[in-house]
Design a protein around this motif. Structure first.
Motif, PDB file in Angstrom:
ATOM      1  N   ALA A  18       0.825  -1.209   0.000  1.00  0.00           N
ATOM      2  CA  ALA A  18       0.000   0.000   0.000  1.00  0.00           C
ATOM      3  C   ALA A  18       0.862   1.264   0.000  1.00  0.00           C
ATOM      4  O   ALA A  18       0.557   2.237  -0.710  1.00  0.00           O
ATOM      5  N   VAL A  19       1.941   1.249   0.778  1.00  0.00           N
ATOM      6  CA  VAL A  19       2.856   2.398   0.796  1.00  0.00           C
ATOM      7  C   VAL A  19       3.483   2.610  -0.580  1.00  0.00           C
ATOM      8  O   VAL A  19       3.621   3.742  -1.056  1.00  0.00           O
ATOM      9  N   LEU A  20       3.859   1.517  -1.233  1.00  0.00           N
ATOM     10  CA  LEU A  20       4.472   1.604  -2.563  1.00  0.00           C
ATOM     11  C   LEU A  20       3.516   2.228  -3.566  1.00  0.00           C
ATOM     12  O   LEU A  20       3.909   3.081  -4.371  1.00  0.00           O
ATOM     13  N   PHE A  21       2.241   1.824  -3.527  1.00  0.00           N
ATOM     14  CA  PHE A  21       1.269   2.359  -4.470  1.00  0.00           C
ATOM     15  C   PHE A  21       0.871   3.790  -4.121  1.00  0.00           C
ATOM     16  O   PHE A  21       0.498   4.565  -5.014  1.00  0.00           O
ATOM     17  N   ALA A  22       0.922   4.151  -2.843  1.00  0.00           N
ATOM     18  CA  ALA A  22       0.532   5.504  -2.432  1.00  0.00           C
ATOM     19  C   ALA A  22       1.652   6.517  -2.626  1.00  0.00           C
ATOM     20  O   ALA A  22       1.391   7.725  -2.658  1.00  0.00           O
ATOM     21  N   ALA A  23       2.894   6.050  -2.770  1.00  0.00           N
ATOM     22  CA  ALA A  23       4.036   6.963  -2.875  1.00  0.00           C
ATOM     23  C   ALA A  23       3.910   7.957  -4.033  1.00  0.00           C
ATOM     24  O   ALA A  23       4.153   9.160  -3.841  1.00  0.00           O
ATOM     25  N   PRO A  24       3.548   7.532  -5.261  1.00  0.00           N
ATOM     26  CA  PRO A  24       3.415   8.516  -6.346  1.00  0.00           C
ATOM     27  C   PRO A  24       2.353   9.578  -6.062  1.00  0.00           C
ATOM     28  O   PRO A  24       2.536  10.748  -6.413  1.00  0.00           O
ATOM     29  N   LEU A  25       1.253   9.176  -5.434  1.00  0.00           N
ATOM     30  CA  LEU A  25       0.201  10.143  -5.112  1.00  0.00           C
ATOM     31  C   LEU A  25       0.696  11.158  -4.085  1.00  0.00           C
ATOM     32  O   LEU A  25       0.464  12.370  -4.227  1.00  0.00           O
ATOM     33  N   VAL A  26       1.390  10.678  -3.062  1.00  0.00           N
ATOM     34  CA  VAL A  26       1.935  11.580  -2.047  1.00  0.00           C
ATOM     35  C   VAL A  26       2.962  12.527  -2.661  1.00  0.00           C
ATOM     36  O   VAL A  26       2.987  13.729  -2.370  1.00  0.00           O
ATOM     37  N   TRP A  27       3.819  11.980  -3.534  1.00  0.00           N
ATOM     38  CA  TRP A  27       4.833  12.811  -4.191  1.00  0.00           C
ATOM     39  C   TRP A  27       4.182  13.876  -5.065  1.00  0.00           C
ATOM     40  O   TRP A  27       4.648  15.009  -5.125  1.00  0.00           O
ATOM     41  N   MET A  28       3.082  13.527  -5.749  1.00  0.00           N
ATOM     42  CA  MET A  28       2.381  14.504  -6.577  1.00  0.00           C
ATOM     43  C   MET A  28       1.845  15.653  -5.731  1.00  0.00           C
ATOM     44  O   MET A  28       1.993  16.834  -6.092  1.00  0.00           O
ATOM     45  N   VAL A  29       1.245  15.332  -4.592  1.00  0.00           N
ATOM     46  CA  VAL A  29       0.694  16.378  -3.727  1.00  0.00           C
ATOM     47  C   VAL A  29       1.808  17.246  -3.158  1.00  0.00           C
ATOM     48  O   VAL A  29       1.703  18.484  -3.139  1.00  0.00           O
ATOM     49  N   LEU A  30       2.900  16.627  -2.706  1.00  0.00           N
ATOM     50  CA  LEU A  30       4.022  17.401  -2.157  1.00  0.00           C
ATOM     51  C   LEU A  30       4.635  18.297  -3.228  1.00  0.00           C
ATOM     52  O   LEU A  30       4.990  19.457  -2.960  1.00  0.00           O
ATOM     53  N   THR A  31       4.781  17.789  -4.435  1.00  0.00           N
ATOM     54  CA  THR A  31       5.345  18.590  -5.523  1.00  0.00           C
ATOM     55  C   THR A  31       4.466  19.786  -5.854  1.00  0.00           C
ATOM     56  O   THR A  31       4.965  20.873  -6.172  1.00  0.00           O
ATOM     57  N   SER A  32       3.144  19.606  -5.772  1.00  0.00           N
ATOM     58  CA  SER A  32       2.238  20.724  -6.059  1.00  0.00           C
ATOM     59  C   SER A  32       2.358  21.834  -5.025  1.00  0.00           C
ATOM     60  O   SER A  32       1.951  22.971  -5.290  1.00  0.00           O
ATOM     61  N   LEU A  33       2.917  21.529  -3.847  1.00  0.00           N
ATOM     62  CA  LEU A  33       3.045  22.527  -2.778  1.00  0.00           C
ATOM     63  C   LEU A  33       4.446  23.121  -2.700  1.00  0.00           C
ATOM     64  O   LEU A  33       4.712  23.940  -1.832  1.00  0.00           O
ATOM     65  N   MET A  34       5.346  22.709  -3.602  1.00  0.00           N
ATOM     66  CA  MET A  34       6.717  23.198  -3.570  1.00  0.00           C
ATOM     67  C   MET A  34       6.885  24.424  -4.467  1.00  0.00           C
ATOM     68  O   MET A  34       6.258  24.520  -5.520  1.00  0.00           O
ATOM     69  N   PRO A  35       7.758  25.356  -4.063  1.00  0.00           N
ATOM     70  CA  PRO A  35       8.107  26.451  -4.971  1.00  0.00           C
ATOM     71  C   PRO A  35       9.022  25.948  -6.078  1.00  0.00           C
ATOM     72  O   PRO A  35       9.647  24.887  -5.972  1.00  0.00           O
ATOM     73  N   ASP A  36       9.101  26.697  -7.164  1.00  0.00           N
ATOM     74  CA  ASP A  36       9.915  26.283  -8.307  1.00  0.00           C
ATOM     75  C   ASP A  36      11.384  26.111  -7.940  1.00  0.00           C
ATOM     76  O   ASP A  36      12.081  25.278  -8.517  1.00  0.00           O
ATOM     77  N   ALA A  37      11.858  26.901  -6.966  1.00  0.00           N
ATOM     78  CA  ALA A  37      13.268  26.791  -6.577  1.00  0.00           C
ATOM     79  C   ALA A  37      13.583  25.407  -6.035  1.00  0.00           C
ATOM     80  O   ALA A  37      14.634  24.831  -6.322  1.00  0.00           O
ATOM     81  N   ASP A  38      12.684  24.846  -5.230  1.00  0.00           N
ATOM     82  CA  ASP A  38      12.898  23.502  -4.691  1.00  0.00           C
ATOM     83  C   ASP A  38      12.764  22.432  -5.768  1.00  0.00           C
ATOM     84  O   ASP A  38      13.454  21.410  -5.742  1.00  0.00           O
ATOM     85  N   LEU A  39      11.869  22.654  -6.726  1.00  0.00           N
ATOM     86  CA  LEU A  39      11.646  21.654  -7.769  1.00  0.00           C
ATOM     87  C   LEU A  39      12.817  21.556  -8.730  1.00  0.00           C
ATOM     88  O   LEU A  39      13.106  20.486  -9.274  1.00  0.00           O
ATOM     89  N   ASN A  40      13.510  22.679  -8.948  1.00  0.00           N
ATOM     90  CA  ASN A  40      14.625  22.705  -9.892  1.00  0.00           C
ATOM     91  C   ASN A  40      15.973  22.443  -9.228  1.00  0.00           C
ATOM     92  O   ASN A  40      17.008  22.510  -9.888  1.00  0.00           O
ATOM     93  N   ARG A  41      15.963  22.123  -7.950  1.00  0.00           N
ATOM     94  CA  ARG A  41      17.213  21.906  -7.220  1.00  0.00           C
ATOM     95  C   ARG A  41      17.696  20.472  -7.408  1.00  0.00           C
ATOM     96  O   ARG A  41      16.905  19.542  -7.525  1.00  0.00           O
ATOM     97  N   LEU A  42      18.998  20.297  -7.493  1.00  0.00           N
ATOM     98  CA  LEU A  42      19.624  18.980  -7.588  1.00  0.00           C
ATOM     99  C   LEU A  42      20.537  18.770  -6.387  1.00  0.00           C
ATOM    100  O   LEU A  42      21.412  19.604  -6.118  1.00  0.00           O
TER     101      LEU A  42
END
Length: 273
Positions: A18-42
């Motif tokens: 269940a955690v494995l299948f829920a991970a992409p959904l959680v990542w999508m929600v977290l990404t939607s709440l991030m500023p562009d600076a965090d998204l483009n960081r390596l």
């Protein structure tokens, strides 16, 4: 092994899955709440330094997202209602009525499942162009009016309904359609719920055919509109993930409402593994 121990072992196995299948959904929600600076960081961050709703603001104010959502809602509503009516009627006819060519007709319906969708796109486009449906919402929902899978699902469920119930209703003076709508169809609520969810998922997430049949932005569906956030050289990740989160929410609600019917449907329709 006792029943309690078996349930404990089952939960130990299912929780990581269940955690494995829920991970992409959680990542999508977290990404939607991030500023562009965090998204483009390596390397990319798993959690945002601070939460921002800029992605949601851009989606709802700087694009025609509400119109895309409404168009998709119209397409999915028509698809669901037509599937419930047409597939249930066709499934009941194949399950209960005896007529010349009935078996051959059902076999022909099942054969269409094996035809690749891509093979049908050009002839469907030519037919729709002749009918004047290209670049209209009709082009998006007409292919979803019925499906071979829906007919098969409903037929299998109706085959499990005891004949005695229908015969008793017929003796009481109820006609064939009366038996169907008053007796059989209410018993088919688990199968109908499953059909509704599958149809909603398919019509809501459909992208390939609308890309071919629709060109005007006023008639874009959600998936077509979201594809505009991703370009060759630049992708607006926060807006894209915010739009996907908003688009996924209705599907999650529909699944949570109908999930208890799935097991009953698979048990009665003969679709068990």
């Amino acid at each position: 092994m006792s029943g309690a121990n078996r349930r404990w072992v089952l939960h130990v196995v299912l929780v990581p899955v269940a955690v494995l299948f829920a991970a992409p959904l959680v990542w999508m929600v977290l990404t939607s709440l991030m500023p562009d600076a965090d998204l483009n960081r390596l390397p990319p961050r798993l959690l945002p330094d601070h939460v921002t709703l800029d992605g949601y603001r851009k989606v709802l104010t700087e694009n025609d997202y509400p119109r895309w959502f409404l168009n998709t809602l119209v397409v999915s509503t028509v698809a669901v209602l037509s599937h419930v009516v047409l597939c249930s009627l066709a499934g009941y006819g194949f399950a209960r009525l005896r007529f010349a060519g009935g078996r051959l007709g059902f076999l022909a319906v099942m054969v269409t499942i094996m035809i690749p969708v891509q093979l049908l796109m050009i002839p469907t486009f030519l037919i729709f162009r002749t009918l004047g449906l290209i670049d209209t919402l009709g082009a998006a929902f007409v292919p979803w009016l019925a499906s071979a899978f829906g007919i098969f699902l409903m037929r299998q469920f109706f085959l499990s309904v005891p004949h005695e119930l229908e015969e008793a209703a017929r003796i009481d003076g109820c006609g064939r359609l009366g038996v169907f709508f008053r007796i059989v169809l209410p018993m088919a609520r688990p199968a109908l719920a499953t059909l509704v969810v599958f149809t909603l998922l398919g019509s809501w997430n459909d992208l390939i055919w609308p890309l071919i049949a629709i060109t005007s932005e006023d008639t874009f569906t959600l998936q077509m509109g979201l594809s505009t956030f991703s370009g060759t050289r630049h992708t607006e990740w926060s807006s894209l993930m915010a739009g996907n989160t908003l688009a996924t929410a209705p599907l999650l609600v529909a699944f949570l409402v109908a999930q208890r019917h799935f097991i009953a449907t698979m048990s009665f329709s003969g679709l068990k593994g």
